[in-house]
Motif scaffolding. Structure first.
Motif, short mmCIF file in Angstrom:
data_model
loop_
_atom_site.label_atom_id
_atom_site.label_comp_id
_atom_site.label_asym_id
_atom_site.label_seq_id
_atom_site.Cartn_x
_atom_site.Cartn_y
_atom_site.Cartn_z
N PHE A 9 -7.95 8.81 1.07
CA PHE A 9 -7.73 10.59 0.34
C PHE A 9 -9.44 10.97 1.01
N ARG B 52 -7.99 13.40 2.78
CA ARG B 52 -7.32 14.65 2.37
C ARG B 52 -8.94 15.63 2.34
N PHE C 63 -0.69 -3.76 -1.24
CA PHE C 63 0.70 -3.09 -1.42
C PHE C 63 0.52 -1.65 -1.91
N THR D 109 0.73 4.55 3.97
CA THR D 109 0.12 5.29 3.91
C THR D 109 -1.37 5.99 2.99
N HIS D 110 -1.18 4.84 2.27
CA HIS D 110 -2.42 4.64 1.13
C HIS D 110 -4.13 3.67 2.45
N GLU E 248 0.18 -1.19 7.15
CA GLU E 248 1.88 -1.85 6.59
C GLU E 248 1.39 -2.18 5.16
N VAL E 249 2.37 -1.91 4.47
CA VAL E 249 2.51 -2.91 3.61
C VAL E 249 2.41 -4.60 3.34
N GLY E 250 1.61 -5.24 2.15
CA GLY E 250 2.10 -6.84 2.13
C GLY E 250 0.95 -7.47 1.49
N TYR F 250 -1.54 -12.10 4.22
CA TYR F 250 -0.14 -11.21 5.45
C TYR F 250 -0.83 -10.32 6.49
N LEU G 201 8.59 -8.71 -7.61
CA LEU G 201 7.25 -8.86 -7.24
C LEU G 201 6.21 -8.75 -8.11
N ASN H 261 7.75 -4.69 -0.96
CA ASN H 261 6.40 -4.63 -0.14
C ASN H 261 5.97 -5.84 0.44
N LYS H 262 7.52 -7.21 0.55
CA LYS H 262 6.56 -7.91 1.62
C LYS H 262 6.42 -7.77 2.62
N GLY H 263 5.60 -7.84 3.08
CA GLY H 263 4.83 -8.20 4.63
C GLY H 263 6.37 -8.38 5.64
N GLY H 264 6.38 -6.89 5.70
CA GLY H 264 7.35 -7.12 7.50
C GLY H 264 9.00 -6.00 6.51
N PRO I 127 8.82 -0.29 1.93
CA PRO I 127 7.61 0.05 1.09
C PRO I 127 7.19 0.55 -0.17
N SER I 128 6.29 0.22 -0.86
CA SER I 128 5.78 1.15 -2.08
C SER I 128 6.14 2.87 -1.88
N HIS I 129 5.66 3.45 -0.40
CA HIS I 129 5.93 4.63 -0.71
C HIS I 129 6.91 4.85 0.29
N ARG J 38 11.24 3.54 7.97
CA ARG J 38 11.76 2.27 7.95
C ARG J 38 13.12 2.46 6.96
N THR K 30 8.66 11.12 5.07
CA THR K 30 7.41 10.10 4.78
C THR K 30 6.48 10.65 3.74
N THR K 31 6.68 9.89 2.51
CA THR K 31 5.25 10.79 0.99
C THR K 31 4.64 9.52 0.80
N GLY K 32 3.87 9.50 0.03
CA GLY K 32 2.98 8.76 -0.52
C GLY K 32 1.17 9.27 -1.13
N SER K 33 1.13 10.19 -0.22
CA SER K 33 0.42 10.98 -0.28
C SER K 33 0.26 12.29 -0.90
#
Ligand code: TPP
Lengths: 316, 285
Positions: free
Chosen positions: A84, A88, A117, A121-122, A287-289, A293, B31, B100-103, B107-109, B114, B121-124
């Motif tokens: 951001f 942003r 996690f 997006t972040h 990506e998330v993880g 990872y 998680l 939130n696990k790899g792959g 995902p969290s957002h 996916r 798609t959101t998160g921001s």
């Protein structure tokens, strides 16, 4: 200040350093965009309630307000996640903070894969590329706890805007209490003669050191440079090690297009063409993880650095 | 409006919402950390929409053009929407344990590329609102008679983009856009009134040219009534301000700002779920 090496997180060191600075200088102001809990400046707020400004979830406005404050002589440290901070609020940072020649210290938390996690997006992969093209801006990424403390002070002392990539969690230590840090001056963490590993940030500095140890076992002598200031690049140091080793590998927890790898390559290709290999994010989204990872997923590992180093040596 | 829902239908929704809360608490608890607070505060809104209101929602054809669409602009509440989509059959429930696990596909957002069933798609924060207005505009241009539902947070409403979108949607008379503000009065650093006060939020949206209603966001009948009125007025974009409780249904976290991105063990999750399931659904009204 307590012993830096025993502290838990970079963010605690950063927040404590801000308190130290604010105690000495009433111009120091901290800005947050509803991520005070993440930055860890709650204690700052208790001590300096008037100089702790929470703008809510409104990053573009925050950077604009900070620029206005700066024009009246204040020194704002502006904190939010790196995604951001740069994407942003880019236009506000570009124009109000930099084009207008203000003194805004923008701090982007959770650089690269350390956003973990919070996911794609972040994940600030492109923040180095975005900030590096702003004229005269200083771009910094501290690599260990001591660096966080001393470079925060250097960023404060610098007259002009700065972008700091700040990992929040963990406190890896690679230096001792006597280490000095100067903006624009890379640090030779380890000398070497066959190849030079130029790293920025804690994640990749650690991997570069591990890689140099692994290379040593194979009788390859790798120098490791901590390039904590990405802009202005320490050209003198890069040039001297390019001459010395004739092979360079850059290591960054960021998109390598436009990042440290670009900065080093651009400079060397004009001044002293040298074999350069780059370790970093290869034109991919986040990506998330877990961090572990994601390091494997995006090839930000000592193993990758070793491979690139050998490849660079072969091409000399 | 008179009652549109009989007791049995109401009871059914309450049972579904309870299951969604259970699955969400378990999903994040598995998680060990996540945005439980803001996820649980929108469960009733999501439950009403997906199990009663939204049309042409087909797990076998998640991109059916004629469907009603939903943008969860406060994308960090994704885990609640994943529990809803799993319950609807968009993907197996086991996926919830991959959060939130790899792959992972969860995902969290929210990520439309996916996760089957996610419309944007959101998160921001802030961005989903404009995307929702864009989707509503697209449906209008294509003469598709569908509604786009949008859920934003109260903290999120501090983003300027929300208000840029608000003026746009009024200008383009997006009466097919029905938005909800999850007004749980909290954001990360504390209460919205202490950080950047939203002031008279109903008056603000009215001033921006929207059809505005205010309801208890945990009351299915009130929520449904508001949606029906929003559809019936047919002129303006609609905002339904929903008074909600952050972390609703997770007793040790309810109403706390610290529930925003909270760490808790599987054991705590288990206890919370036992407590939740022991509650009498009828009492929730
Ligand atoms: C543009 C942007 N800035 C900051 C964040 C980090 N963030 C995630 S949730 C949140 C607070 C949101 O508050 P609210 O909308 O009230 O959500 P809720 O309390 O319903 O979970 C913040 C600051 C973000 N996701 N996006």
């Amino acid at each position: 200040m307590t012993d830096i090496a025993t502290m838990k997180d970079f963010r605690t060191i950063y927040a404590d350093t801000l308190i130290e600075l604010a105690q000495e200088d009433s111009r120091v102001v901290v800005f947050e965009a509803d991520l005070m809990s993440a930055t860890g400046t709650k204690h700052f707020k208790e001590l300096f309630p008037e100089r702790s400004i929470n703008c809510g979830v409104a990053e573009a406005n925050m950077v604009g307000i900070a620029s206005g404050l700066s024009s009246q002589g204040f020194i704002p440290f502006v904190n939010t996640f790196g995604c951001f901070a740069t994407r942003r609020a880019y236009d506000q940072f570009f124009l109000s903070a930099n084009y207008a020649r203000q003194n805004v210290k923008l701090v982007g938390l959770d650089p690269g894969i350390t956003a973990a996690f919070n996911g794609g997006t972040h994940m600030p992969f492109c923040d180095i590329a975005l900030t590096r093209v702003i004229p005269d801006l200083v771009v910094v990424e501290p690599g260990d706890g001591w660096a966080v403390h001393h470079l925060t002070k250097a960023v404060y002392a610098h007259q002009g805007s700065v972008y700091v990539r700040l990992q929040r969690k963990g406190n890896p230590i690679f230096y001792d209490a006597n280490q000095t840090f100067e903006l624009g001056k890379g640090i030779i963490v380890r000398d070497g003669k066959d190849v030079t590993l130029v790293a920025t940030g804690a994640v990749m500095l650690e991997q570069a050191i591990l890689a140099s140890q692994a290379l040593e076992k194979e009788n390859i002598s790798a120098a490791v440079i901590d390039m904590h200031t990405i802009k202005p690049l320490d050209k003198e140091l890069v040039l001297s090690y390019a001459k010395k080793t004739n092979a360079v590998v850059t290591c960054e927890n960021a998109q390598m297009a436009g990042g440290l790898g670009s900065a080093v390559s651009e400079f060397l290709s004009e001044q002293y063409p040298t074999v350069v290999r780059r370790v970093g994010i290869q034109d991919l989204f986040g990506e998330v993880g877990t961090v572990e990872y994601l390091m494997k997923r995006f090839a930000l590992t000592a193993g990758q650095i070793v491979q690139e180093a050998k490849d660079a040596i072969k091409r000399k | 409006m008179g009652r549109t829902m009989n007791n049995q239908e109401l009871k059914q929704l309450q049972v579904i919402a309870k299951h969604i809360r259970r699955d969400t608490i378990e999903e994040i608890g598995n998680l060990g950390v996540g945005h439980i607070g803001g996820a649980l505060s929108v469960v009733d809104i999501l439950t009403l929409l997906y199990f009663r209101v939204m049309e042409h929602i087909d797990p076998k054809n998640p991109r059916n053009e004629n469907r009603d669409k939903l943008v969860l602009s406060k994308g960090h509440a994704g885990p609640a929407l994943y529990a809803v989509l799993a319950e609807k059959g968009f993907f197996p429930k086991e996926w919830l344990l991959t959060l939130n696990k790899g792959g992972t596909n969860l995902p969290s957002h929210c990520d439309m590329n996916r996760t089957p069933g996610i419309d944007f798609t959101t998160g921001s924060l802030g961005q989903g609102s404009s995307a929702a207005a864009g989707i509503a505009l697209a449906d209008k241009l294509k003469r598709i008679e569908a509604i786009t539902y949008l859920i934003i947070g109260d903290g999120e409403s501090q983003e300027g983009q929300i208000w840029e979108m608000a003026m746009f949607a009024a200008q383009y008379k997006l009466s097919n856009l029905i938005a909800f503000t999850d007004y749980n009065k909290l954001q990360i650093d504390g209460s919205t009134s202490d950080i950047i006060d939203l002031g008279d939020i109903e008056l603000k949206w009215k001033g921006f040219g929207w059809f505005v209603q205010r309801v208890n966001g945990h009351d299915f009948e009130a929520l449904e009534d508001a949606v029906l009125q929003a559809k019936a007025q047919g002129e303006k974009p609609s905002m339904i301000i929903c008074d909600t409780i952050k972390a609703k249904g997770f007793s040790l976290a309810e109403g706390l700002a610290s529930s925003h991105n909270m760490a808790y063990s599987k054991e705590v999750a288990k206890q919370a779920i036992e407590e939740l399931m022991a509650e009498d659904g009828g009492k929730e009204k």
